[in-house]
Write a protein that holds these residues in place. Structure first.
Motif, short mmCIF file in Angstrom:
data_model
loop_
_atom_site.label_atom_id
_atom_site.label_comp_id
_atom_site.label_asym_id
_atom_site.label_seq_id
_atom_site.Cartn_x
_atom_site.Cartn_y
_atom_site.Cartn_z
N ALA A 265 -13.08 -2.92 2.05
CA ALA A 265 -12.03 -3.62 1.46
C ALA A 265 -12.13 -4.61 0.32
O ALA A 265 -13.00 -5.57 1.41
N GLU A 266 -11.70 -4.57 -0.71
CA GLU A 266 -11.91 -6.05 -1.44
C GLU A 266 -11.37 -7.43 -0.37
O GLU A 266 -11.80 -8.38 -0.44
N GLU A 268 -10.98 -7.24 2.33
CA GLU A 268 -11.91 -7.52 3.77
C GLU A 268 -13.09 -8.72 3.70
O GLU A 268 -13.56 -9.97 3.80
#
Ligand code: FAD
Ligand code: NAP
Length: 547
Positions: A265-266, A268
């Protein structure tokens, strides 16, 4: 000074061209085989890259505990690196220490440039001629002439008439340069420009940076060497050096990534990039995910993170956009490491000029003029414009055989080698970290040691088997070149106009030159070739024909 007082040629077992890290290790390693060797060096001192590149801020971009010889454990245990990344003077001091420690100087001849190397196919020996009129004959020739050793000043009109002083990063005056109070122009924003610009900006009255291509740069986060880090690293040295051989960049200590950037995910992903940004260093960043150098969409995430950092650091947004690279994926040109590079553009005495949209046309008596007619008054010009990389040094030597094989002709369409180590038609000539090897894409001293060890083993093997000639078959050479190209084409590297592609030299063939399959994969192939009795090479015993 070279001794040209007698006309008889010197006879050696191995003539070595260059006395940088490669030439020096070759002396050490080959001498151990009982061979008579000598290195000829154009410079007035040893050290190669670290002898020539004395510009402000010059230092290594691989940590010094890694960027050092591994062949002698006592050496690596005893040498103390004062900082995380060694400065040019510190690295040169280290190289001189190594030369003294292993008594290498007696087999180095300085101030001597090799102009030609001719292999006599009947006599089975190389005759090498120097710019001082000497002639050296040797069974084997080791080209340790460097990949980034042929500095290149662009062919601008008018340079000779410039009334100020001009310099090239790779030919820096030994006495240093004081830019205090001067109007200075730096042309080029590769690794050399990025290192020198912050320091020149501190001295100059005004610094104008002429940028053709914006490059990605990450903070080096240089520090004095932490004692505990040094202690732990040294305790683990032998294991670390072995582990490095199993990695693509020949550097251990970075956990192997397990996921694609697109699997995360972005938020992370950006947290991971932030951690790497704070840690400093390029390997760590490019090793954040498995596919940053092979998948454009993945790479875009890493590239955009750095572009946003630039936008955050540089106050003037027009300058920030110019500095934010958009024409190549991060890592496909050599990723720069810096100290305060982007911050420097916030200084009132620094300005950035885009010479992509408006190229430099002429050097005038008092500065530079662009195609549009815009003129800049300068007291000093610094060319951080790079090198005729990978092939420049060898193409400057007239390398041929008495049978009519000519290296420059063989390489006219781009360099051809087998394993980056030898060239078909040129027997008994070895290249250290040549085109087609992974050298420049690795911690180079590891590659230098691996190449020289392989060469020494090959020469030893020939001697043990009463053989005295080795050359790659044209088929093996062409299969290797295909393999190098195929591997490059499976990555994002060919998307950048880099010196890896010869793109920085007008008229140079656009061929991707380094092997980007990784040091680990390359070494395994070299070892397998040797284990199979030098598969792909023709080994023979030559009956010397009396003249
Ligand atoms: P060189 O050091 O280039 O030595 C070759 C020598 O051959 C030169 O001294 C040259 O004068 C001599 N020579 C060439 N032609 C002739 C001739 N015809 N006759 C006689 N002598 C000749 N690599 C890394 O892995 N990490 C780094 O951090 C790093 N930093 C670098 C920083 C700079 C500024 C530059 C330019 C390169 C850097 N490199 C780095 C790459 C660096 O070139 C290698 O790491 C290494 O120093 C190469 O050693 P070498 O002996 O193969 O070649
Ligand atoms: P470089 O990476 O080739 O950079 C040369 C720069 O000059 C580029 O920005 C290039 O623009 C520009 N340039 C060339 N000709 C130009 C022209 N006619 N007009 C305007 N700009 C021009 O050279 P380098 O910086 O010396 O580095 C070479 C290599 O040496 C590095 O990639 C690295 O491997 C090694 N190095 C390492 C370190 C380190 O940090 N340890 C330091 C220095 C060098 P284009 O990009 O548009 O061609």
């Amino acid at each position: 000074m070279p001794d040209a007082s007698h006309s008889l040629p010197h006879h050696l077992d191995v003539v070595i061209v260059g006395a940088g890290l490669a030439g020096l290790y070759a002396i050490h390693r080959l001498r151990k085989l009982g061979l008579k060797v000598r290195a000829y060096e154009a410079g007035s001192g040893i050290g190669g890259t670290w002898f020539w590149n004395r510009y402000p801020g010059a230092r290594c971009d691989v940590e010094s505990l890694e960027y050092s010889y591994s062949f002698d454990d006592a050496l690596q245990q005893e040498w103390k690196w004062p900082e995380r990344y060694g400065t040019q003077p510190e690295i040169l001091k280290y190289i001189n220490h190594v030369a003294d420690r292993f008594d290498l100087r007696r087999d180095v001849q300085l101030n001597t440039r090799i102009k030609s190397a001719v292999f006599d196919t009947k006599a089975n020996e190389w005759t090498v001629k120097t710019d001082t009129g000497e002639e050296i004959r040797a069974r084997y020739c080791v080209m340790a002439a460097g990949n980034l050793s042929t500095p290149r000043v662009p062919d601008f009109k008018g340079l000779q008439g410039f009334k100020g002083k001009w310099y090239h990063s790779g030919l820096w005056p030994h006495e240093g340069v004081d830019f205090s109070g001067l109007r200075v122009g730096v042309i080029g924003t590769g690794s050399s420009g990025v290192q020198m610009i912050p320091l020149i900006a501190e001295q100059a009255r005004h610094l104008t940076v002429f940028q053709r291509t914006a490059n990605f740069s990450l903070p080096a986060r240089n520090t004095p060497m932490p004692e505990d880090k040094e202690r732990t690293h040294k305790a683990e040295y032998p294991a670390r050096r072995e582990a490095a051989k199993e990695t693509p960049f020949a550097i251990a200590g970075y956990p192997k990534p397990a996921r694609s950037a697109l699997e995360v995910a972005e938020a992370e992903r950006n947290a991971a990039y932030e951690a790497k940004w704070q840690e400093g260093g390029s390997i760590s960043y490019l090793y954040a995910y498995t596919d940053l150098l092979v998948n454009k969409a993945s790479n875009d995430t890493a590239s955009e993170f750095v572009r946003n950092k630039i936008r955050g650091i540089v106050t003037d947004q027009k300058t920030a956009e110019l500095l934010a690279p958009k024409d190549h994926p991060i890592g496909t040109k050599r990723l720069c490491l810096d100290t305060n590079y982007y911050e420097t553009y916030n200084r009132p005495n620094v300005s950035l000029v885009d010479v992509r949209s408006d190229p430099i046309d002429t050097v005038t008596e008092t500065g530079l003029k662009l195609k549009s007619g815009a003129a800049f008054e300068l007291d000093a010009i610094v060319f951080a414009t790079g090198f005729d990389a990978m092939t420049g040094a060898l193409n400057e030597i007239d390398v041929r055989t008495t049978d009519g094989e000519v290296l420059r002709e063989h390489w006219a369409g781009g360099p051809l080698t087998y394993l980056g180590l030898m060239v078909a038609g040129l027997p008994n000539m070895f290249i250290v970290t040549g085109p087609g090897s992974p050298g420049v894409k690795t911690q180079m001293i590891a590659s230098i040691e691996q190449h020289v060890d392989w060469i020494a083993d090959a020469i030893d093997y020939l001697g043990q088997h009463q053989l005295d000639r080795i050359e790659p078959s044209p088929q093996a050479e062409s299969a290797w070149v295909d393999h190098v190209n195929k591997v490059a084409d499976s990555t994002l590297y060919p998307l950048a106009n880099s010196w890896y592609m010869g793109a920085n030299i007008p008229g140079k063939p656009r061929v991707f030159m380094p092997y980007v399959g990784g040091f680990d994969r390359y070494k395994k192939q070299c070892d397998a070739v040797a284990a199979k009795g030098y598969e792909g090479f023709t080994l023979s015993r030559h009956e010397t024909v009396a003249a």
